[in-house]
Design a protein around this motif. Structure first.
Motif, PDB file in Angstrom:
ATOM      1  N   LYS A  57       0.880  -1.203  -0.050  1.00  0.00           N
ATOM      2  CA  LYS A  57       0.006   0.001   0.138  1.00  0.00           C
ATOM      3  C   LYS A  57       0.847   1.285   0.169  1.00  0.00           C
ATOM      4  O   LYS A  57       1.887   1.230   0.496  1.00  0.00           O
ATOM      5  CB  LYS A  57      -1.028  -0.112   1.099  1.00  0.00           C
ATOM      6  N   THR A  58       0.325   2.219  -1.019  1.00  0.00           N
ATOM      7  CA  THR A  58       1.222   3.427  -0.881  1.00  0.00           C
ATOM      8  C   THR A  58       0.028   4.508  -0.945  1.00  0.00           C
ATOM      9  O   THR A  58      -0.652   4.693  -1.982  1.00  0.00           O
ATOM     10  CB  THR A  58       1.992   3.804  -2.118  1.00  0.00           C
ATOM     11  N   GLY A  59      -0.507   5.344   0.120  1.00  0.00           N
ATOM     12  CA  GLY A  59      -1.365   6.068   0.251  1.00  0.00           C
ATOM     13  C   GLY A  59      -2.641   5.425  -0.084  1.00  0.00           C
ATOM     14  O   GLY A  59      -3.044   4.424   0.800  1.00  0.00           O
ATOM     15  N   ALA A  60      -3.548   5.808  -1.058  1.00  0.00           N
ATOM     16  CA  ALA A  60      -4.694   4.992  -1.298  1.00  0.00           C
ATOM     17  C   ALA A  60      -4.569   3.999  -2.450  1.00  0.00           C
ATOM     18  O   ALA A  60      -5.378   3.415  -3.027  1.00  0.00           O
ATOM     19  CB  ALA A  60      -5.737   5.933  -1.619  1.00  0.00           C
ATOM     20  N   LEU A  61      -3.209   4.070  -2.932  1.00  0.00           N
ATOM     21  CA  LEU A  61      -2.866   2.720  -3.888  1.00  0.00           C
ATOM     22  C   LEU A  61      -2.566   1.490  -3.252  1.00  0.00           C
ATOM     23  O   LEU A  61      -1.839   1.301  -2.356  1.00  0.00           O
ATOM     24  CB  LEU A  61      -1.894   3.462  -4.806  1.00  0.00           C
ATOM     25  N   TYR A  62      -3.050   0.338  -3.736  1.00  0.00           N
ATOM     26  CA  TYR A  62      -2.780  -1.026  -3.493  1.00  0.00           C
ATOM     27  C   TYR A  62      -2.231  -1.724  -4.639  1.00  0.00           C
ATOM     28  O   TYR A  62      -2.606  -1.424  -5.749  1.00  0.00           O
ATOM     29  CB  TYR A  62      -4.081  -1.859  -2.965  1.00  0.00           C
ATOM     30  N   GLY A  63      -1.056  -2.389  -4.245  1.00  0.00           N
ATOM     31  CA  GLY A  63      -0.413  -3.182  -5.344  1.00  0.00           C
ATOM     32  C   GLY A  63      -0.595  -4.692  -4.872  1.00  0.00           C
ATOM     33  O   GLY A  63      -0.044  -5.076  -3.895  1.00  0.00           O
ATOM     34  N   ILE A  64      -0.870  -5.643  -6.077  1.00  0.00           N
ATOM     35  CA  ILE A  64      -0.702  -7.045  -5.963  1.00  0.00           C
ATOM     36  C   ILE A  64       0.025  -7.561  -7.310  1.00  0.00           C
ATOM     37  O   ILE A  64      -0.632  -7.210  -8.344  1.00  0.00           O
ATOM     38  CB  ILE A  64      -1.828  -7.503  -5.414  1.00  0.00           C
ATOM     39  N   THR A  65       0.680  -8.772  -7.118  1.00  0.00           N
ATOM     40  CA  THR A  65       1.168  -9.345  -8.349  1.00  0.00           C
ATOM     41  C   THR A  65       0.900 -10.562  -8.159  1.00  0.00           C
ATOM     42  O   THR A  65       0.934 -11.633  -7.525  1.00  0.00           O
ATOM     43  CB  THR A  65       2.694  -9.310  -8.580  1.00  0.00           C
TER      44      THR A  65
END
Length: 645
Positions: A57-65
């Motif tokens: 999570k970065t701020g309101a951003l979520y990342g998944i691979t």
């Protein structure tokens, strides 16, 4: 379906999906407190959910691979609590394949992993200068949907490819496509999304219960001026299941034939400026488009002007804010353009014979700002078609289902004596002449000419001036040939050839009306009954415009004289005296059929007074007098007298 994915998390810096053959990295913006994540659907529609983690999570951003399986075998959505959300960054959309297939409710959509492989075969941008551009607007579906179009793949990108020989012969340099990114064309008034909901989270994929549906089928939005999936080409405009390939093939083939592609985008108020910039850069890079026409709200003029990747991209806006002109003018390349002020309504008024317009007409004739280009047109997708401008005074929008309350009430048009279609010969002749007058204004002014598809052969929309929901005979282009329509098309081809051949008609910089060359003639000058003395009075409706070919880049072009008389009576205009080695020849007259126009070319007496018929335009061009052993001016005059006698 069983999970065979390796899951890792990453901290993204922007939303979107990056994928390879066996791996997909998802970045999603969510400020909700609810749990959120990715949903994958296999080919049988079975789903598996992968929740996001604060680890990525970065701020309101979520990342998944997700890694391990063939990505192309799956589609995806996001979830946020109980809501299912289709990715507005998706490069492809599943669920909207069939045009208008929404009778059962709003269709379920999901993102696709499109096949980005494509052989561009060395395609490069054409970079046609603005001053050399001739624009041609069209709606992908309406352009070839009518059976009279004669194409095999009607209403598609492929249908446009089939029409390339026609476009090439016409002579245009760019097509401007109305919105052809993915959107839901079925309009359901019962489904209202609150204005406070952001574009990122609009749940297009939610199915509406049948009991909430109206009894009658939904209306269709044929224009696409609404929120959409801006990174995906519209699949129902493709004749294949790979719209990305269809669109790229269309661009490649148009480029091969010297025609650029400009794409129109509409951005509603909730769309952020940085998102707009991303969208435009993506289409320029991925789909090789040459320009964009932008409408909507909060247009990022400065961001677009300062973006290095868009220095060669044509950027067309309805208007350009005064406070941004300095930035726009310092891009290093004249690539911005806007509508030419009130050109459409003022020139329509002049066409029908209104008073007090000569100063505006002359202003529009030469206007060509240093910082940006201006686009001239009398008809577009909105409002009346060019034929309807001379056939209707009132809108006839009853078929839209809004009690004729939609569309503009004031159209600045004249029906030539009869409202709607007519078989009366005098009415048809007048309408044909008025259409040719309008096309003369547009194609021989210094700005960038724009013609909407079908106007070059008098296509009608049956008096509907807001044809956004008419996926039928009213909204489609009719390609049936008649003597009436073919005469207009021949005249358009003639005007385009004339414009291309004479740079003085489309100069890079604005004409000044000054004799800068010391040759005895300004670059542009105006004339009335007496040469060099124009009639700019309130009641005047006539003007002679001289364009001196010595100001063209090669200094060797012919002079041109445009004679306009929109009064209902014949008037006389003076032809200015020429250098000794030149003679005036009339090369066009809108009061004549094109066939007779071609037969009616003969020299005019030097410094003579010409008669310009009522509601007509004439074009004169200089010819060089042959040597002593050849025909003299006097012989040319005698030839004319013999012909007239």
């Amino acid at each position: 379906m069983g999970s065979n994915w390796d899951i890792t998390y990453f901290k993204p810096d922007k939303p979107g999906v990056i994928f390879t053959k066996t791996e997909a990295a998802f970045a999603f913006e969510s400020s909700a407190a609810d749990k959120c994540g990715v949903i994958l659907y296999d080919s049988k529609g079975r789903e598996e959910r992968f929740p996001f983690s604060d680890e990525g999570k970065t701020g309101a951003l979520y990342g998944i691979t997700l890694k391990g399986n063939p990505v192309a075998d799956y589609t995806y959505n996001y979830y946020e609590g109980d809501r299912i959300i289709t990715d507005i960054y998706a490069k492809g959309i599943k669920g909207l394949e069939k045009w208008g297939d929404g009778a059962e409710g709003i269709r379920k959509t999901c993102g696709k992993f499109p096949d980005s492989r494509f052989d561009w075969r060395g395609d490069i941008p054409l970079n046609i200068p603005l001053e050399d551009s001739i624009l041609y607007g069209l709606n992908v579906r309406a352009f070839t949907m009518h059976k009279s179009s004669g194409v095999k793949k009607r209403g598609t990108f492929e249908g446009i490819i089939e029409k390339i020989p026609y476009l090439t012969e016409l002579g245009i340099t760019a097509i401007e496509l109305m919105p052809c990114y993915e959107y839901e064309e079925c309009m359901f008034p019962e489904k209202v999304i609150p204005p406070s909901v952001s574009l990122q989270t609009q749940a297009f994929s939610n199915l509406m219960p049948k009991e909430q549906m109206a009894e009658k089928p939904p209306r269709l939005n044929c224009w696409g001026f609404q929120k959409g999936y801006y990174f995906a080409p519209k699949v129902s405009y493709s004749a294949s299941s790979y719209p990305e390939h269809s669109f790229k093939s269309m661009v490649r083939e148009l480029h091969k034939n010297g025609i650029e592609v400009i794409m129109q985008f509409y951005f509603p108020p909730e769309v952020k400026q940085l998102y707009m910039l991303e969208v435009i850069k993506f289409w320029v890079k991925e789909y090789h488009i040459d320009g964009v026409r932008i409408s909507g709200f909060h247009i990022p003029y400065r961001l677009l002007a300062e973006e290095s990747a868009l220095k060669d991209t044509k950027i067309w806006c309805t208007y350009l804010p005064q406070e941004d002109l300095e930035v726009i003018g310092n891009t290093g390349n004249k690539n911005f353009m806007s509508d030419n002020d009130n050109y459409r309504q003022d020139m329509r008024r002049y066409l029908k014979g209104d008073e007090g317009l000569m100063n505006q007409v002359l202003y529009y004739q030469r206007r060509n700002p240093k910082e940006y280009g201006v686009v001239n047109y009398l008809a577009d997708y909105d409002g009346f078609s060019l034929y309807d401008c001379v056939s209707y005074e009132k809108k006839h929008n009853e078929a839209n289902g809004e009690n004729n309350h939609d569309g503009n009430d004031v159209n600045f048009t004249w029906n030539c004596g009869i409202e709607g279609d007519s078989r009366k010969k005098s009415v048809l002749e007048l309408r044909q002449k008025q259409i040719k007058n309008a096309l003369t204004f547009v194609l021989l002014a210094q700005g960038i000419p724009f013609i909407f598809s079908g106007d070059e052969f008098a296509n009608s929309r049956n008096g509907n001036n807001n044809c956004y929901c008419q996926d039928n005979e009213s909204g489609w282009v009719h390609w049936k040939k008649t003597r009436f329509s073919e005469d207009i098309t021949d005249y358009v081809r003639f005007l385009i050839r004339l414009r291309k051949k004479n740079q003085i008609l489309h100069m890079k910089e604005e004409l000044l009306g000054i004799d800068m060359e010391g040759c005895g003639y300004p670059d542009i000058s105006y004339h009335g009954i007496k040469a060099w003395i124009p009639d700019l009075s309130y009641v005047s409706r006539m003007m002679g415009i001289l364009l001196c070919g010595k100001y063209a880049p090669d200094k060797q072009e012919d002079f041109l004289y445009l004679a306009y008389n929109m009064h209902w009576e014949m008037h006389k205009l003076a032809l200015p005296k020429l250098p000794k080695d030149k003679v005036w020849v009339k090369i066009a007259d809108t009061s004549l059929s094109f066939e007779n126009q071609q037969k009616n070319t003969c020299p005019e007496e030097e410094n003579s007074v010409i008669s310009v018929k009522e509601r007509s335009a004439a074009i004169y061009q200089t010819r060089k007098i042959p040597g002593e052993a050849s025909v003299s001016k006097k012989a040319g005059k005698e030839k004319k007298l013999r012909k007239d006698g």
